[in-house]
Design a protein around this motif. Structure first.
Motif, short mmCIF file in Angstrom:
data_model
loop_
_atom_site.label_atom_id
_atom_site.label_comp_id
_atom_site.label_asym_id
_atom_site.label_seq_id
_atom_site.Cartn_x
_atom_site.Cartn_y
_atom_site.Cartn_z
N ALA A 1 15.92 -1.86 0.33
CA ALA A 1 14.58 -1.34 0.13
C ALA A 1 13.56 -2.15 0.92
O ALA A 1 13.77 -3.32 1.23
N MET A 2 12.44 -1.52 1.23
CA MET A 2 11.36 -2.21 1.93
C MET A 2 10.70 -3.22 0.99
O MET A 2 10.73 -3.09 -0.23
N LEU A 3 10.11 -4.26 1.58
CA LEU A 3 9.42 -5.29 0.81
C LEU A 3 7.99 -4.85 0.55
O LEU A 3 7.08 -5.14 1.32
N ILE A 4 7.81 -4.15 -0.54
CA ILE A 4 6.51 -3.56 -0.85
C ILE A 4 5.46 -4.63 -1.15
O ILE A 4 4.26 -4.40 -1.01
N ASP A 5 5.92 -5.85 -1.53
CA ASP A 5 4.97 -6.92 -1.86
C ASP A 5 4.24 -7.44 -0.63
O ASP A 5 3.24 -8.17 -0.78
N ALA A 6 4.71 -7.10 0.56
CA ALA A 6 4.04 -7.57 1.78
C ALA A 6 2.75 -6.80 2.04
O ALA A 6 1.96 -7.19 2.90
N LEU A 7 2.50 -5.70 1.30
CA LEU A 7 1.28 -4.92 1.48
C LEU A 7 0.09 -5.64 0.85
O LEU A 7 0.23 -6.34 -0.15
N PRO B 1 -3.00 -5.73 -1.43
CA PRO B 1 -3.49 -4.93 -2.57
C PRO B 1 -4.88 -4.36 -2.37
O PRO B 1 -5.20 -3.29 -2.89
N ASP B 2 -5.74 -5.06 -1.62
CA ASP B 2 -7.14 -4.64 -1.47
C ASP B 2 -7.40 -3.86 -0.19
O ASP B 2 -8.56 -3.62 0.16
N ALA B 3 -6.34 -3.45 0.49
CA ALA B 3 -6.52 -2.72 1.76
C ALA B 3 -7.02 -1.30 1.49
O ALA B 3 -6.85 -0.74 0.41
N SER B 4 -7.66 -0.70 2.51
CA SER B 4 -8.13 0.68 2.41
C SER B 4 -6.95 1.64 2.44
O SER B 4 -5.81 1.23 2.73
N VAL B 5 -7.21 2.92 2.18
CA VAL B 5 -6.15 3.93 2.18
C VAL B 5 -5.47 3.98 3.55
O VAL B 5 -4.25 3.97 3.65
N GLN B 6 -6.27 4.01 4.62
CA GLN B 6 -5.72 4.10 5.96
C GLN B 6 -4.92 2.84 6.31
O GLN B 6 -3.81 2.92 6.85
#
Length: 626
Positions: free
Chosen positions: A512-518, A520-525
């Motif tokens: 699975a991809m490492l979703i924690d690398a995203l 949290p406060d980023a915009s939708v785009q």
């Protein structure tokens, strides 16, 4: 010679042919059309309707009549070319006014769904933590920290201390992480050697009840961090548990960890993730083809039955942990079936004691009725889950008998046709491995995203309710998360056939991809862009699948692993050569009497009579006071 089926060489048949299922030409054309800029379209129409058409007309006229085309006919073709070009441009413009706007709206819907899934996963994680005991919550939170690829040195220190309660080891882990991030491996190795004894001792303490967490801690203490390219291992059997919950209308059969895995899988597919797998096929003599098909079907049923036993025990122990019976209930990934069974029986015994104690208290005073009602409902659900595990165990025995019979049938045919199998053009030449993939097209992604966005509008309010950390906390957010996972599973099943065992195995074996690398406060785009990049970063690795198929070639199909076969698997799928050589030297064909096919991993006894008696007495007492 090993080669792909769609690219034969010199007209010779290969020993074992591998094929790729090519993308349909209409799909390729559709993708090309979507990606074509307006400037290229205008130049293409101008060139085709202008010089190309006129030159083609001149050449055609000369070839047909042996003379150059007259001026009046040339004017006709020039006028025809201009009109055709204008009509082409107008049709392209009308397309962008209609279908083009639809595609833009689809992309917007997909981006919105992609951006909404990471916060949903994080919320489900927190709901899962809130439902655990304080001790279990400490370990699970540390596991989430250790899985983060971009976790800072302070985060490593916190996680290690939570797991070991050793300040010195936690400080050393922080120093190791600082050196790793600074790119100073030589000094980092010095520190790793210094804490080797402490690290081994800490890992051994964890491994008994938290084997997967022990592996995570061991890697961090050796300076190994999660990699976006490698991803992370998925929770085994999560799809099977969700489908079973749907089939039996019992959401207790699935866990919150299963919903988290399903949401992550949905995110990956929306981000154009392509999950590859290998499929085995046979072409040739009819009776051999039937025997192989039957053998594959029975082998799949047997594997599914073995998986269901473990899956039911996992669901049972997870439920008992949720009931807060005691802190000795463990449902960590990596525990054996026997360990899960022992933990489950201990939990049911403790729950039965509490139900019996509450019944006796209720007989003395009515104020204990609500406690008795809550514990009785939990006890009844636990016994139902235990009965599901028992049924899965009994089915495993039946499927084992069927598998052995299919294996006997296969062996009988191979012995009967031994001469044919050893000739050129025999069995080996007709066993074909096909490389296939799981992927969503644009319309499927848009439909899935639209459904997800609508469902989230209905459930976000409930999911944002934070349950209290006690056994009587509201179960509404947990139920809504599971309902959302069920709805998404039903949709994914339409597009990818999740109910198919081979599809499930392909997903389980992929990382699975490492979703924690995203962020949290980023915009939708920004979040959608980052998620797509992370999904694309995960390497598609078929090495493990190729090695399993190599084992099955020998075990079930009696096909030897030659050097040529090994070279092909190493080159094509990056399989481990040493592992393949070991399989070739030590693996032997299975017989119907092989020990691994005779002895189930565990034995699940019938539910104890005193459990049933306690449940009956509790229900009778409740009927008197409610």
């Amino acid at each position: 010679m090993w080669q792909r089926k769609d690219s034969p060489k010199n007209g010779h048949s290969s020993t074992v042919q591998l094929t790729n299922r090519p993308r349909h030409w209409l799909e390729q054309l559709h993708i090309k059309a979507q990606d074509e800029p307006w400037g290229i379209t205008m130049v293409s129409f101008a060139w085709t309707a202008g010089p190309v058409t006129y030159l083609a007309a001149l050449a055609g006229y000369y070839a047909g009549y042996g003379a150059w085309m007259p001026i009046d006919k040339g004017i006709y073709f020039v006028g025809y070319s201009v009109v055709a070009g204008i009509l082409g441009i107008l049709s392209k413009y009308l397309y962008h006014l209609t279908t083009g706007s639809k595609l833009k709206q689809q992309q917007k819907t997909i981006r919105q769904a992609i951006a909404s899934l990471p916060p949903l996963v994080w919320k489900v994680r927190d709901l899962s933590l809130a439902s655990l005991t304080e001790e279990a919550r400490k370990y699970q939170a540390a596991s989430y920290l250790l899985q983060q690829a971009n976790l800072g040195a302070e985060g490593i220190e916190v996680a290690v201390y939570e797991l070991t309660e050793d300040h010195e080891l936690a400080l050393q882990a922080k120093r190791i992480e600082v050196l790793r991030q600074a790119g100073l491996p030589s000094r980092m190795i010095d520190l790793i050697h210094q804490i080797e004894a402490q690290a081994n001792e800490a890992n051994e303490k964890l491994r008994a009840n938290y084997p997967q967490l022990a592996d995570q801690l061991s890697e961090r203490l050796r300076g190994i961090a999660p990699s976006p390219q490698h991803g992370r291992q998925r929770s085994p059997l999560f799809i099977e548990r969700i489908l079973s919950a749907i089939e039996q209308d019992n959401y207790e059969l699935m866990t919150l960890a299963d919903t988290e895995e399903l949401f992550t899988l949905t995110l990956e597919l929306l981000c154009d993730r392509e999950i590859s797998y290998l499929k085995i096929e046979y072409q040739g003599t009819q009776d051999i083809a039937k025997a192989i098909t039957r053998l594959e079907e029975e082998r799949n049923d047997y594997r599914i039955s073995r998986a269901k036993v473990l899956s039911r025990l996992k669901a049972l122990t997870s439920y008992l942990s949720l009931c807060d019976v005691n802190e000795d209930i463990h449902a960590d990934e990596g525990l054996t079936a026997q360990a899960l069974l022992s933990s489950a029986i201990n939990g049911i015994e403790q729950l039965a004691k509490e139900v019996n104690d509450n019944r006796q208290l209720t007989d003395r005073h009515i104020k204990y009725t609500l406690n008795l009602q809550e514990r009785t409902q939990q006890f009844e659900s636990a016994l139902e889950l235990y009965e599901q595990a028992r049924k899965a165990y009994l089915k495993l025995g039946r499927d084992l008998v069927h598998f052995r019979r299919a294996l006997q049938r296969w062996q009988h045919i191979t012995q009967k046709k031994q001469q044919m199998l050893t000739n050129a053009g025999g069995l080996k030449r007709n066993i074909i491995f096909t490389e296939q993939s799981i992927k969503l097209d644009t319309d499927e992604k848009a439909a899935l995203a639209k459904t997800l966005n609508l469902l989230l509008k209905e459930t976000n309010h409930v999911l944002n309710q934070t349950p209290k950390h006690n056994a009587g906390a509201s179960q509404l957010p947990l139920l809504k998360a599971k309902e959302l996972a069920v709805e998404l599973t039903i949709m994914l099943d339409r597009f990818t056939k999740l109910h198919s065992p081979k599809i499930q195995r392909a997903i389980y074996s992929s990382h699975a991809m490492l979703i924690d690398a995203l962020e949290p406060d980023a915009s939708v785009q920004e979040r959608a862009t980052e998620a797509k990049a992370l999904a694309e970063d995960v390497e598609s690795n078929l090495s493990a699948a190729a090695e399993r198929l190599a084992q099955n070639l020998i075990r079930f199909y009696r096909v030897p692993l030659t050097n040529e076969v090994i070279d092909f698997m190493v080159h094509q799928y990056d399989a481990n050569r040493e592992r393949l050589n070991f399989i070739a030297e030590n693996e032997v064909p299975y017989s119907a009497n092989f020990n691994n096919l005779n002895t189930p991993a565990i034995q699940i006894p019938e539910a104890k009579n005193n459990w049933k008696i306690i449940l009956y007495n509790a229900k009778r007492t409740l009927s008197l006071y409610m």
